[in-house]
Motif scaffolding. Structure first.
Motif: not given
Length: 317
Positions: A202-204, A206, A208
């Motif tokens: 989920t971080e990759l 993008g 929040p």
């Protein structure tokens, strides 16, 4: 042939994980109908619903946190803080007292969320600090004294009836609907589950992540503060040393027994409610049959172990 034999236990485990709590409730209700005097009386059912309502409210917030693969040990302290603040602000009106308790929940939730999402502390470590310090602060605010609450509007929230059903139960039911909608029908809910399922991905992508995590911990703390003020309204007194004591364990138990995995990525709202009801029925049944509190605690421990084992085996398969 080998594939079919291997798949069969997995299906059984899936069914046990999803519906086992409802079957357990059904069996326990049937047992009480036949062996517990006055179980089906409205007075007894009313008492059970009133007692389980605060646990359900706290467990809803805990389910959101666990859905992100986190944990919140500070919910009991948040309840104590809410209880300690109500008598201080009740002189300005019931609305002011309620707002003060809710603001306390927001502040604690922000601290927990920032420590987890931005500082990078493990959730159990971040919330453990407020588990200890929060209740200590609540005792200091209340000067270690039990304070009576006599505001009729506040008392109505904890002891009044609406259409023959306790207002406390109506509030808990409304919060269940809100949380279920939040998880199933909103972008925030999908992001929450995505973070619990695979945070690096989920971080990759993008998303929040930090903002969602902070919001989740704020929601959990606000729900705990609501449970705290409702507890004060029900018992008509504020005791910061007792309100919400060890309720975090009951909340975690309800979530796990209800089928939400500790590994995150899934939130079973109705299962959480059923888990809270099951544990309340277990406690009530043992009390009705004059069993020792230590026996109740051991039974609860066994139920937790079974629920965690089933969830782990299901994920492994």
């Amino acid at each position: 042939m080998t594939t079919q034999v291997a798949a069969r236990p997995a299906v059984n485990l899936k069914g046990l994980s999803q519906y086992g709590v409802y079957l357990a409730i059904l069996l326990l209700v049937l047992y009480n109908i036949f062996f517990t005097p006055y179980f089906l009386t409205w007075s007894n059912l009313r008492i059970q619903l009133i007692q389980v309502a605060p646990i359900v409210i706290v467990a809803l917030g805990m389910a959101l946190v666990i859905g992100t693969e986190g944990i919140d040990l500070s919910v009991g302290s948040v309840m104590a803080l809410a209880a300690a603040l109500i008598p201080l602000y009740l002189g300005y009106g019931v609305v002011a007292a309620i707002l003060a308790s809710l603001v306390a929940g927001v502040v604690v939730g922000l601290i927990n969320g920032v420590l987890v999402a931005r500082v990078g502390l493990q959730p159990i470590v971040a919330t453990l600090a407020l588990f200890v310090g929060g209740r200590g602060l609540a005792v200091v605010i209340s000067e270690g004294k039990l304070k009576d609450v006599r505001n009729p509007d506040l008392i109505y929230l904890g002891s009044g009836d609406l259409l023959g059903i306790p207002v406390l139960v109506w509030i808990a039911a409304a919060l269940v609907v809100v949380v279920a909608f939040l998880v199933r029908r909103t972008v925030f809910g999908r992001r929450l589950l995505a973070i619990g399922g695979n945070r690096p991905a989920t971080e990759l992508a993008g998303l929040p992540v930090k903002r969602v995590l902070i919001t989740v911990y704020v929601l959990c703390a606000v729900l705990a503060s609501i449970a705290g003020l409702l507890s004060v309204a029900r018992i008509q007194s504020s005791d910061a040393s007792a309100v919400g004591l060890l309720i975090e364990l009951s909340a975690i138990t309800a979530v796990v027994v209800g089928g939400t995995p500790l590994t995150g990525g899934k939130v079973r709202v109705l299962g959480t409610v059923a888990g809270a009801l099951l544990m309340q029925l277990v406690i009530a049944t043992m009390i009705k049959h004059n069993l020792q509190p230590s026996t109740t605690e051991m039974v609860q421990a066994v139920i937790i172990l079974i629920a965690v084992y089933v969830a782990r085996e299901r994920k492994t398969r």
